[in-house]
Design a protein around this motif. Structure first.
Motif, PDB file in Angstrom:
ATOM      1  N   UNK A 115      17.447   7.682  36.968  1.00 47.80           N
ATOM      2  CA  UNK A 115      16.305   8.590  37.103  1.00 47.80           C
ATOM      3  C   UNK A 115      16.008   9.129  35.711  1.00 47.80           C
ATOM      4  N   UNK A 116      14.756   9.012  35.245  1.00 52.60           N
ATOM      5  CA  UNK A 116      14.444   9.345  33.853  1.00 52.60           C
ATOM      6  C   UNK A 116      14.706  10.805  33.465  1.00 52.60           C
TER       7      UNK A 116
ATOM      8  N   UNK B  97      29.848  15.362  39.145  1.00 52.92           N
ATOM      9  CA  UNK B  97      28.863  15.106  38.092  1.00 52.92           C
ATOM     10  C   UNK B  97      27.815  16.211  38.068  1.00 52.92           C
ATOM     11  N   UNK B  98      27.235  16.414  36.887  1.00 59.12           N
ATOM     12  CA  UNK B  98      26.146  17.375  36.736  1.00 59.12           C
ATOM     13  C   UNK B  98      24.797  16.693  36.920  1.00 59.12           C
ATOM     14  N   UNK B  99      23.737  17.459  36.726  1.00 59.90           N
ATOM     15  CA  UNK B  99      22.379  16.940  36.923  1.00 59.90           C
ATOM     16  C   UNK B  99      22.088  15.746  36.009  1.00 59.90           C
ATOM     17  N   UNK B 100      22.373  15.910  34.727  1.00 61.20           N
ATOM     18  CA  UNK B 100      22.051  14.846  33.759  1.00 61.20           C
ATOM     19  C   UNK B 100      22.880  13.593  34.006  1.00 61.20           C
ATOM     20  N   UNK B 101      24.146  13.788  34.340  1.00 66.00           N
ATOM     21  CA  UNK B 101      25.019  12.634  34.591  1.00 66.00           C
ATOM     22  C   UNK B 101      24.564  11.867  35.825  1.00 66.00           C
ATOM     23  N   UNK B 102      24.148  12.605  36.869  1.00 67.55           N
ATOM     24  CA  UNK B 102      23.643  11.948  38.082  1.00 67.55           C
ATOM     25  C   UNK B 102      22.365  11.171  37.777  1.00 67.55           C
ATOM     26  N   UNK B 103      21.485  11.778  36.995  1.00 64.29           N
ATOM     27  CA  UNK B 103      20.230  11.111  36.646  1.00 64.29           C
ATOM     28  C   UNK B 103      20.517   9.821  35.890  1.00 64.29           C
ATOM     29  N   UNK B 104      21.458   9.891  34.960  1.00 68.91           N
ATOM     30  CA  UNK B 104      21.805   8.702  34.178  1.00 68.91           C
ATOM     31  C   UNK B 104      22.444   7.635  35.057  1.00 68.91           C
ATOM     32  N   UNK B 105      23.327   8.055  35.951  1.00 71.52           N
ATOM     33  CA  UNK B 105      24.035   7.123  36.826  1.00 71.52           C
ATOM     34  C   UNK B 105      23.081   6.350  37.728  1.00 71.52           C
ATOM     35  N   UNK B 106      22.045   7.041  38.254  1.00 68.11           N
ATOM     36  CA  UNK B 106      21.131   6.411  39.207  1.00 68.11           C
ATOM     37  C   UNK B 106      19.809   5.972  38.580  1.00 68.11           C
TER      38      UNK B 106
ATOM     39  N   UNK C 163      14.110  16.434  38.899  1.00 66.22           N
ATOM     40  CA  UNK C 163      13.975  16.210  40.347  1.00 66.22           C
ATOM     41  C   UNK C 163      15.283  16.479  41.098  1.00 66.22           C
ATOM     42  N   UNK C 164      16.408  16.129  40.503  1.00 68.56           N
ATOM     43  CA  UNK C 164      17.694  16.357  41.162  1.00 68.56           C
ATOM     44  C   UNK C 164      17.933  17.857  41.299  1.00 68.56           C
ATOM     45  N   UNK C 165      17.607  18.603  40.260  1.00 73.11           N
ATOM     46  CA  UNK C 165      17.752  20.066  40.294  1.00 73.11           C
ATOM     47  C   UNK C 165      16.884  20.637  41.427  1.00 73.11           C
ATOM     48  N   UNK C 166      15.670  20.108  41.556  1.00 75.77           N
ATOM     49  CA  UNK C 166      14.760  20.572  42.597  1.00 75.77           C
ATOM     50  C   UNK C 166      15.294  20.218  43.984  1.00 75.77           C
ATOM     51  N   UNK C 167      15.848  19.007  44.152  1.00 76.12           N
ATOM     52  CA  UNK C 167      16.390  18.586  45.446  1.00 76.12           C
ATOM     53  C   UNK C 167      17.573  19.461  45.859  1.00 76.12           C
ATOM     54  N   UNK C 168      18.437  19.769  44.904  1.00 74.92           N
ATOM     55  CA  UNK C 168      19.591  20.623  45.210  1.00 74.92           C
ATOM     56  C   UNK C 168      19.104  22.002  45.645  1.00 74.92           C
ATOM     57  N   UNK C 169      18.125  22.524  44.929  1.00 72.49           N
ATOM     58  CA  UNK C 169      17.567  23.831  45.268  1.00 72.49           C
ATOM     59  C   UNK C 169      16.958  23.816  46.673  1.00 72.49           C
ATOM     60  N   UNK C 170      16.146  22.807  46.982  1.00 67.70           N
ATOM     61  CA  UNK C 170      15.522  22.707  48.301  1.00 67.70           C
ATOM     62  C   UNK C 170      16.575  22.562  49.401  1.00 67.70           C
ATOM     63  N   UNK C 171      17.616  21.798  49.112  1.00 69.56           N
ATOM     64  CA  UNK C 171      18.666  21.587  50.111  1.00 69.56           C
ATOM     65  C   UNK C 171      19.407  22.899  50.388  1.00 69.56           C
TER      66      UNK C 171
END
Length: 187
Positions: A32-33, A21-30, A37-45
């Protein structure tokens, strides 16, 4: 307490890295508005590993010369705020944008730390400057005296009206107050 736990963030990062899944799909699945934030978490990780997903312990204060180095690096390399933040280990790239704006507006003074909160109260009362009458021109002094006399005259008229008929005076002011409160209710 953080809005999302470190385990939850890690779960989403791993799911993103699996490529399903991509960023938007993950946000929709869980639920998250926004996907940012998911993009930022992936970057930090990717930059810091599992530690990048843990909340910051304290607010970090950067010295002025460090801020100048970051801004100089951006200018020389043409890198974005995000790239500069990654290069210097800064978690929030928006902080660099604030430094850049402050530097453009105020120069190096804009990068210096500013005191937070209210200033402490002085233990000694402030002395009033008694030389105001010397600083005012003669015309200003006369205007000031004229205004004070107008105020005194208006006060004495109201006092006289109250002494002559206190009930009528109070009724008049009650009506005025009542009308002004209705205007506030209408707005």
């Amino acid at each position: 307490m953080a809005k999302y736990s470190q385990e939850f963030k890690l779960k989403l990062v791993k799911e993103y890295e699996n490529g399903n899944l991509g960023y938007k799909s993950l946000a929709k699945k869980y639920g998250i508005p926004d996907s940012s934030p998911i993009r930022k978490w992936v970057n930090f990780y990717q930059l810091y590993g599992k530690e990048g997903l843990s909340p910051k312990k304290s607010k970090e204060v950067y010295p002025v010369h460090f801020k100048l180095d970051v801004l100089q690096f951006m200018k020389q390399t043409g890198s974005s705020y995000q790239e500069a933040a990654n290069s210097f280990g800064i978690r929030e790239y928006s902080m660099i944008a604030n430094w850049n704006r402050a530097f453009n507006e105020d120069g190096i003074e804009g990068l210096k730390p500013k005191q937070k909160g209210r200033p402490s109260m002085s233990k000694l009362p402030k002395k009033k400057n008694m030389n105001n009458s010397q600083k005012m021109s003669r015309e200003q002094e006369l205007e000031r005296e004229n205004e004070l006399l107008r105020l005194e005259n208006a006060y004495l008229k109201k006092l006289k009206a109250y002494e002559e008929n206190p009930n009528a005076f109070l009724e008049k002011h009650k009506q005025h107050w009542h009308l002004s409160s209705k205007k506030k209710d209408i707005d």
